[in-house]
Scaffold this motif. Structure first.
Motif, short mmCIF file in Angstrom:
data_model
loop_
_atom_site.label_atom_id
_atom_site.label_comp_id
_atom_site.label_asym_id
_atom_site.label_seq_id
_atom_site.Cartn_x
_atom_site.Cartn_y
_atom_site.Cartn_z
N ASP A 255 0.79 -1.23 0.00
CA ASP A 255 0.00 0.00 0.00
C ASP A 255 0.83 1.29 0.00
OD1 ASP A 255 0.90 -0.48 2.54
OD2 ASP A 255 -1.04 -0.30 3.52
N HIS B 280 3.26 -5.42 3.10
CA HIS B 280 2.30 -6.29 3.78
C HIS B 280 2.14 -7.58 2.97
CE1 HIS B 280 0.89 -3.02 6.39
NE2 HIS B 280 0.82 -2.25 5.33
N ARG C 64 -6.27 -11.33 0.17
CA ARG C 64 -6.37 -9.87 0.24
C ARG C 64 -7.14 -9.31 -0.96
NH1 ARG C 64 -3.47 -6.11 3.08
NH2 ARG C 64 -2.18 -6.88 4.77
N ARG D 224 -10.76 -10.02 -0.52
CA ARG D 224 -11.28 -9.10 0.50
C ARG D 224 -11.58 -7.73 -0.11
NH1 ARG D 224 -7.49 -5.77 4.07
NH2 ARG D 224 -8.65 -5.10 5.89
N GLY E 167 -4.68 -3.63 -0.15
CA GLY E 167 -4.93 -3.14 1.20
C GLY E 167 -6.00 -2.08 1.18
N ARG E 168 -6.52 -1.78 2.36
CA ARG E 168 -7.55 -0.75 2.44
C ARG E 168 -7.10 0.61 1.90
NH1 ARG E 168 -9.38 -1.41 8.47
NH2 ARG E 168 -7.27 -2.22 8.63
N PRO E 169 -5.82 0.98 2.04
CA PRO E 169 -5.41 2.27 1.48
C PRO E 169 -5.64 2.37 -0.04
CG PRO E 169 -3.80 1.55 3.08
CD PRO E 169 -4.74 0.40 2.88
N VAL F 161 -7.42 10.16 3.23
CA VAL F 161 -7.37 8.76 3.66
C VAL F 161 -8.04 8.60 5.03
CG1 VAL F 161 -5.83 6.82 4.19
CG2 VAL F 161 -5.23 8.39 2.36
N TRP F 162 -7.77 9.56 5.90
CA TRP F 162 -8.35 9.49 7.24
C TRP F 162 -9.88 9.41 7.18
CZ3 TRP F 162 -11.71 12.56 10.02
CH2 TRP F 162 -11.82 12.23 11.38
N PHE G 91 -11.13 5.98 6.04
CA PHE G 91 -11.12 4.98 7.11
C PHE G 91 -12.23 5.28 8.13
CE2 PHE G 91 -7.83 1.79 6.85
CZ PHE G 91 -7.05 2.24 5.80
N SER H 111 -12.67 1.45 8.51
CA SER H 111 -12.21 0.98 9.83
C SER H 111 -13.17 -0.05 10.40
CB SER H 111 -12.10 2.15 10.80
OG SER H 111 -11.01 2.95 10.48
N LYS I 54 -9.36 -9.32 7.59
CA LYS I 54 -8.50 -10.02 6.62
C LYS I 54 -7.92 -11.28 7.22
CE LYS I 54 -4.41 -7.29 7.56
NZ LYS I 54 -4.67 -5.89 7.85
N HIS J 227 5.08 5.10 3.86
CA HIS J 227 4.12 4.62 2.85
C HIS J 227 4.02 5.59 1.67
CE1 HIS J 227 2.54 1.78 5.89
NE2 HIS J 227 1.68 1.30 5.00
P1 AMP Z 1 -5.06 -3.50 5.58
O1 AMP Z 1 -3.69 -4.13 5.53
O2 AMP Z 1 -5.77 -3.62 4.30
O3 AMP Z 1 -5.87 -3.95 6.75
O4 AMP Z 1 -4.80 -1.94 5.77
C1 AMP Z 1 -3.99 -1.52 6.83
C2 AMP Z 1 -3.18 -0.33 6.37
O5 AMP Z 1 -4.05 0.78 6.25
C3 AMP Z 1 -2.14 0.07 7.40
O6 AMP Z 1 -0.91 -0.51 7.09
C4 AMP Z 1 -2.07 1.55 7.23
O7 AMP Z 1 -1.19 1.83 6.16
C5 AMP Z 1 -3.44 1.95 6.77
N1 AMP Z 1 -4.36 2.42 7.82
C6 AMP Z 1 -4.97 1.72 8.78
N2 AMP Z 1 -5.79 2.48 9.52
C7 AMP Z 1 -5.71 3.72 9.01
C8 AMP Z 1 -6.31 4.97 9.32
N3 AMP Z 1 -7.20 5.09 10.33
N4 AMP Z 1 -5.98 6.04 8.57
C9 AMP Z 1 -5.11 5.91 7.56
N5 AMP Z 1 -4.49 4.78 7.21
C10 AMP Z 1 -4.79 3.67 7.93
#
Ligand code: AMP
Ligand code: FE
Ligand code: FE
Ligand code: ZN
Length: 285
Positions: free
Chosen positions: A13, A38, A101, A104, A134-136, A151-152, A155, A160, A169, A252
């Protein structure tokens, strides 16, 4: 002279390609940089195909999410450093995690669709590229589509835990992750202990002792969001339990714009000796 032993590239990510990351690390005159995507070692394999003229030493790493029962949004990440990236078992496990992933990510876009936000599989595939999803990545699409402004917000509104598009995941059990790292001749390093969200330092101390007992090699004492006091405590705890010390920024690129390579929030400084001690230990694995 300093090092950065926790970074992400476009293979997970992060927003810099492996070459761009190495170029930047070299420009900043870092002695060594570990790439710790990751559930992914593709960036390292890719770099091996290039003829690099950079001075910076690249450490083979990966960051694993661990399946443990922690309160709220606390989480445990384990870094594998100095991994043999040709190890068969490591490659087999990573392929499975990477596929999970991506599935997901598709489930997340399904949930967003139910919220009236259309994202296609093709759009997801394009933003992920050949790396690990990843979620990002999803956050980036939500920003592009002007559904959120950063991004905040992505989430806190959608991605989140507890939010409408959250999907958990696949994670490795703690002992399996340590074994996988050791079988690939790497060091198992507890990443950013701050994310365990312990209320007292004492709880982290007890936790480190327990992890040492099941094979943990070291702890990421230096980290972008660790206070000098917490770093000092972690180093003392590490010494108490004969654990190695590591450190990195968790860079990142643009998705985490306030975290800079090598210096984290501005005052991170991981001395070269940290790298040399880890390297020495890894040679005996
Ligand atoms: P994932 O691996 O898909 O679960 O995503 C996790 C990744 O998202 C982390 O490594 C961070 O880079 C990023 N991340 C997680 N929580 C937040 C948040 N609240 N705000 C911004 N980035 C986040
Ligand atoms: Fe990340
Ligand atoms: Fe992490
Ligand atoms: Zn990380």
């Amino acid at each position: 002279m300093s090092v950065d032993l926790h970074t992400h590239t476009t293979f997970s990510d992060g927003t810099l390609t492996p070459e761009q990351l190495i170029e930047k690390a070299d420009y900043q005159r870092l002695t060594a940089v570990a790439i710790t995507d990751h559930d992914e070692i593709g960036a390292l394999k890719y770099l091996n195909t290039l003829n690099s003229d950079k001075n910076v030493i690249v450490v083979n790493g990966a960051e694993f999410s661990i399946d443990v029962d922690l309160k709220g949004n606390a989480h445990l990440h384990m870094l594998g450093l100095f991994l043999d990236i040709e190890n068969d078992e490591l490659n087999n496990v990573l392929i499975k995690l990477k596929n999970a992933r991506r599935e997901r990510a598709y489930t997340i876009i399904q949930k967003l669709k139910e919220q009236g936000i259309p994202i296609t599989k093709q759009e997801i595939d394009d933003v992920i590229g050949m790396g690990s999803a990843g979620r990002p990545h999803i956050a980036r699409l939500l920003i592009q589509k002007k559904i959120v402004s950063n991004v905040w917000e992505a989430f806190s509104k959608y991605l989140s835990k507890g939010k409408p598009a959250y999907v958990s995941k696949q994670k490795l059990p703690l002992k399996d992750a340590i074994k996988l790292i050791h079988d690939a001749h790497g060091l198992a390093i507890l990443a950013h202990p701050i994310s365990l969200k312990h209320r007292r330092y004492k709880d982290t101390d007890v936790f480190l002792r327990e992890l040492k007992y099941i094979g943990l090699d070291g702890v990421e004492a230096y980290y972008a969001t660790h206070s000098p006091k917490f770093t000092k405590f972690l180093k003392e705890s590490a010494a108490r339990y004969s654990l190695l010390v590591s450190g990195g920024s968790d860079f990142h690129g643009k998705v985490k714009p306030d975290t800079e390579l090598g210096i984290g929030k501005g005052n991170l400084d991981v001395p070269d000796d940290i790298y040399f001690s880890l390297k020495e230990a890894a040679q005996h694995k």
